[in-house]
Design an enzyme around this catalytic site. Structure first.
Site, PDB file in Angstrom:
ATOM      1  N   TYR A   1     -26.033 -22.217  33.668  1.00  0.00           N
ATOM      2  CA  TYR A   1     -26.878 -23.548  33.842  1.00  0.00           C
ATOM      3  C   TYR A   1     -27.573 -23.953  32.698  1.00  0.00           C
ATOM      4  CZ  TYR A   1     -25.793 -22.041  38.516  1.00  0.00           C
ATOM      5  OH  TYR A   1     -24.887 -21.696  39.806  1.00  0.00           O
TER       6      TYR A   1
ATOM      7  N   LEU B   1     -24.605  -5.139  42.341  1.00  0.00           N
ATOM      8  CA  LEU B   1     -23.861  -4.047  43.061  1.00  0.00           C
ATOM      9  C   LEU B   1     -24.702  -2.689  42.821  1.00  0.00           C
ATOM     10  CD1 LEU B   1     -20.094  -4.979  42.658  1.00  0.00           C
ATOM     11  CD2 LEU B   1     -21.562  -5.236  44.760  1.00  0.00           C
TER      12      LEU B   1
HETATM   13  C1  FMN Z   1     -26.218 -16.206  48.202  1.00  0.00           C
HETATM   14  C2  FMN Z   1     -26.716 -16.007  46.779  1.00  0.00           C
HETATM   15  C3  FMN Z   1     -27.408 -16.931  46.040  1.00  0.00           C
HETATM   16  C4  FMN Z   1     -27.477 -16.510  44.576  1.00  0.00           C
HETATM   17  N1  FMN Z   1     -28.426 -17.615  44.145  1.00  0.00           N
HETATM   18  C5  FMN Z   1     -28.882 -17.240  42.791  1.00  0.00           C
HETATM   19  C6  FMN Z   1     -29.950 -18.100  42.163  1.00  0.00           C
HETATM   20  O1  FMN Z   1     -30.602 -18.853  42.729  1.00  0.00           O
HETATM   21  N2  FMN Z   1     -30.522 -17.688  40.979  1.00  0.00           N
HETATM   22  C7  FMN Z   1     -29.760 -16.491  40.349  1.00  0.00           C
HETATM   23  O2  FMN Z   1     -30.239 -16.253  38.991  1.00  0.00           O
HETATM   24  N3  FMN Z   1     -29.001 -15.821  40.784  1.00  0.00           N
HETATM   25  C8  FMN Z   1     -28.632 -16.208  42.038  1.00  0.00           C
HETATM   26  N4  FMN Z   1     -27.793 -15.356  42.793  1.00  0.00           N
HETATM   27  C9  FMN Z   1     -27.374 -13.961  42.037  1.00  0.00           C
HETATM   28  C10 FMN Z   1     -27.960 -12.733  42.567  1.00  0.00           C
HETATM   29  O3  FMN Z   1     -29.443 -13.055  42.317  1.00  0.00           O
HETATM   30  C11 FMN Z   1     -27.600 -11.563  41.987  1.00  0.00           C
HETATM   31  O4  FMN Z   1     -27.606 -11.458  40.621  1.00  0.00           O
HETATM   32  C12 FMN Z   1     -26.280 -11.391  42.387  1.00  0.00           C
HETATM   33  O5  FMN Z   1     -25.950 -11.435  43.754  1.00  0.00           O
HETATM   34  C13 FMN Z   1     -25.798  -9.826  42.091  1.00  0.00           C
HETATM   35  O6  FMN Z   1     -26.667  -8.793  42.879  1.00  0.00           O
HETATM   36  P1  FMN Z   1     -26.163  -8.067  44.095  1.00  0.00           P
HETATM   37  O7  FMN Z   1     -25.000  -7.391  43.762  1.00  0.00           O
HETATM   38  O8  FMN Z   1     -27.285  -7.399  44.456  1.00  0.00           O
HETATM   39  O9  FMN Z   1     -26.053  -9.030  45.133  1.00  0.00           O
HETATM   40  C14 FMN Z   1     -27.254 -15.498  44.124  1.00  0.00           C
HETATM   41  C15 FMN Z   1     -26.425 -14.800  44.851  1.00  0.00           C
HETATM   42  C16 FMN Z   1     -26.193 -14.689  46.215  1.00  0.00           C
HETATM   43  C17 FMN Z   1     -25.331 -13.816  46.911  1.00  0.00           C
END
Ligand code: FMN
Length: 388
Positions: free
Chosen positions: A188, A311
């Protein structure tokens, strides 16, 4: 037995978080004109009920054109901050800290909601009312073939952008948020200035590493100045682009040294996203805790607190990350979508808390539920339904 670090408090400036679990920012693509609604309330409120110490909103755009999709949250007017107040207040009643992620999508603005394709908006989307708009970027280089070519930002655009980040900061304070995270990741706007893949400028916001870092540092500095001293400031980075010739971990270390000097308190260590194929598309294998080596290195080399993300699946894994000095905080994204009560469940499984730590509206009943289930399971015929 000593208490797992995951469930010990941490103090950042004037804010004490009751444990190390932070709900990661997650776009819901469900806002209308950038305004939070009942969906955002329900989405965020349950994580606070679920025991996380801090709950971050999805990226809230500081400018209308800085939204990724038509459904993104915004904070470009006072009405936007007003709409967020109920959920901010509720999160606080649960003993959790509400945080807001401030961002601008840059050349990755004007996108389809994921379930409509996750690509740039086109004619089909327009028919549905999702009209494409002109996007801004560091340089006139599209994310990939077929994507919108951004209009290179002028010095005036940049000055306006910094002002908008400051206005968004003041509104976030007025809404009651206790911490801010600046979105400097995933391709971004801020990250597109950092990366040599997307920034080919020859003025003071481009060129060498110092030039490419200038926008990120100017924004961080201006936000830090406008944000109350007692409230912490987080900054999310893409630790690497994961593409040859792109942003590398050494660049992140250099950036984090500067962010620390400015007064940023926590670096949230994500990665990639500065290429097509989804917000965080990349060629790197995504295993358990795949980004934690980045947060460990940044923490060790700069001495700044870090937040690990990506993860991290359960309490013991999160505990290992903390014990190994890979981070100070653990951000949980999709696991929390699957189980909004992730923090309470992990604490229980790790023997740290009883149901008295849950909201009292649930805890009293769950204690008794557990007794009833135990009695059923202890009886060999316990799971047989009675004759009817
Ligand atoms: C539905 C969804 C929306 C996301 N929106 C953002 C966001 O608005 N800003 C951001 O920095 N990352 C966003 N991410 C990334 C998450 O903050 C996170 O870094 C990523 O899902 C990895 O973590 P996890 O494996 O615990 O899901 C999004 C992820 C998901 C699944």
């Amino acid at each position: 037995m000593t208490k797992p670090m995951l469930f010990t408090p941490i103090t950042l400036r004037g804010l004490t978080l009751k444990n190390r679990v932070v709900i990661a920012p997650m776009c819901q693509y469900s806002a209308i004109d950038g305004l939070a609604n009942d969906w955002h309330f329900a989405h965020l409120a349950k994580f606070a009920m679920g025991g996380a110490a801090a709950v971050l909103t999805e990226a809230a755009a500081v400018q209308e054109r800085g939204r990724i999709t038509h459904g993104d949250l915004g904070i470009w007017s006072d009405a936007h901050a007003e709409a967020l107040k109920p959920v901010v207040a509720f999160i606080r009643t649960q003993g959790a800290a509400p945080g807001i992620q401030l961002g601008h999508a840059g050349r990755k603005a004007s996108m389809q909601r994921p379930w409509f394709g996750n690509g740039p908006l086109g004619a089909e989307d327009e028919a549905r009312g999702d009209t494409p708009w002109t996007v801004n970027g560091a340089s006139a280089i599209p994310l990939a073939e077929g994507w919108l070519t951004p209009v290179e930002m002028t010095a005036r655009d940049i000055a306006k952008l910094v002002e908008n980040f400051v206005a968004a900061t003041r509104r976030s304070n007025a809404a009651g948020f206790e911490f801010i995270e600046l979105h400097g990741a995933h391709g971004y706007l801020i990250q597109s200035f950092l990366s040599p893949l997307s920034n080919r400028r020859t003025d003071k916001w481009g060129g060498d590493l110092a030039g490419r870092m200038k926008l990120a540092l100017d924004i961080a500095w201006a936000v830090r100045e406008a944000w109350p001293k007692e409230k912490p400031l987080f900054f999310r980075i893409s630790s690497i682009d994961g593409i040859e010739g792109g942003w590398e971990i050494e660049d992140s270390v250099a950036l984090c040294h500067e962010l620390k000097r400015i007064g940023v308190d926590v670096i949230d260590c994500s990665s990639m996203g500065n290429s097509a194929g989804g917000a965080t598309a990349n060629p790197m294998a995504r295993g358990a805790g795949f980004q934690t080596p980045f947060s460990k290195r940044i923490r060790a080399e700069t001495g700044i607190a870090t937040q690990a993300v990506g993860l991290i699946l359960d309490g013991p894994m999160a505990e290992e990350v903390l014990q190994d000095g890979r981070s100070d905080l653990i951000a949980i994204g999709r696991e929390a979508l699957y189980d909004p009560f992730w923090a309470h469940h992990q604490a229980r499984e790790m023997g740290v808390e009883g149901y008295d730590a849950w909201p009292e509206q649930y805890g009293w009943w769950l204690e008794r539920r557990e007794g009833a289930i135990r009695r059923i399971n202890e009886n060999p015929d316990g799971r047989k339904l009675p004759a009817a």
